[in-house]
Design an enzyme around this catalytic site. Structure first.
Site, short mmCIF file in Angstrom:
data_model
loop_
_atom_site.label_atom_id
_atom_site.label_comp_id
_atom_site.label_asym_id
_atom_site.label_seq_id
_atom_site.Cartn_x
_atom_site.Cartn_y
_atom_site.Cartn_z
N HIS A 99 0.83 -0.96 -0.26
CA HIS A 99 -0.19 -0.26 0.27
C HIS A 99 1.06 1.34 0.20
CE1 HIS A 99 0.54 -2.09 4.27
NE2 HIS A 99 0.48 -0.11 4.53
N HIS A 101 0.71 4.81 1.63
CA HIS A 101 0.06 5.96 1.95
C HIS A 101 0.22 7.51 1.33
CE1 HIS A 101 0.13 4.06 6.10
NE2 HIS A 101 1.77 2.79 5.19
P1 5GP Z 1 2.12 0.30 7.30
O1 5GP Z 1 1.99 0.68 8.56
O2 5GP Z 1 1.62 -1.39 7.15
O3 5GP Z 1 2.62 0.75 6.31
O4 5GP Z 1 -0.02 0.58 7.34
C1 5GP Z 1 -1.48 0.01 7.68
C2 5GP Z 1 -2.45 0.73 7.52
O5 5GP Z 1 -3.65 0.02 7.54
C3 5GP Z 1 -2.86 2.10 9.04
O6 5GP Z 1 -2.37 3.30 8.56
C4 5GP Z 1 -3.96 1.90 9.42
O7 5GP Z 1 -4.34 2.64 9.96
C5 5GP Z 1 -4.66 1.25 8.13
N1 5GP Z 1 -5.54 -0.06 8.55
C6 5GP Z 1 -5.11 -1.05 9.04
N2 5GP Z 1 -6.18 -1.75 9.73
C7 5GP Z 1 -7.22 -0.76 8.65
C8 5GP Z 1 -8.83 -1.03 8.04
O8 5GP Z 1 -9.08 -2.35 8.34
N3 5GP Z 1 -9.48 -0.22 7.26
C9 5GP Z 1 -8.86 0.86 7.29
N4 5GP Z 1 -9.38 2.07 6.15
N5 5GP Z 1 -7.40 0.84 7.60
C10 5GP Z 1 -6.35 -0.03 8.23
#
Ligand code: 5GP
Ligand code: ZN
Length: 112
Positions: A99, A101
């Site tokens: 993903h 951001h």
């Molecule tokens: P990472 O730390 O893996 O780069 O970011 C994962 C992101 O996914 C985090 O910012 C977290 O808030 C978001 N996230 C995790 N679970 C969910 C979910 O069920 N729905 C949504 N909309 N965001 C999620």
């Protein structure tokens, strides 16, 4: 990937605030926003992280990158935006589905 939360979001099995969708991408609002605008841009195909990309993904990745400014503008970010890609545990990746951001607006965090 049956136990991937982002695959479940794409399938509609977990609700999300969808912002954009096409044949290759799904874009939705982060559930725990770190700024007033915080989107997640994900490929519809399950790819765990940047570590799993190869030359076959060139078209997909360029499509994702080229969409970012349009997505940011659609959320009112006329002056620019920040993109973050966390990769693996060492990069702080918490969800194992690639993903990007998109962050901007009020409360934009720094790097530390
Ligand atoms: P990472 O730390 O893996 O780069 O970011 C994962 C992101 O996914 C985090 O910012 C977290 O808030 C978001 N996230 C995790 N679970 C969910 C979910 O069920 N729905 C949504 N909309 N965001 C999620
Ligand atoms: Zn997935």
């Amino acid at each position: 990937m049956s136990d991937c939360i982002f695959c479940k979001i794409i399938a509609g099995d977990i609700p999300s605030s969808k912002v954009y969708e096409d044949e290759r991408l799904f874009v939705f609002k982060d559930i725990n926003p770190k700024a007033s605008v915080h989107l997640l841009v994900i490929p519809k195909s399950h790819i765990e992280s940047m570590d799993d990309l190869n030359e076959q993904h060139q078209t997909l990745i360029s499509h994702m990158m080229l969409k970012l400014p349009e997505l940011a503008r659609s959320q009112g970010l006329e002056n620019g935006f920040r993109t973050i890609i966390n990769t693996g545990p060492g990069g702080g990746q918490e969800v194992g589905h690639l993903h990007i951001h998109i962050l901007g607006g009020k409360g934009l965090p720094g790097f530390n």
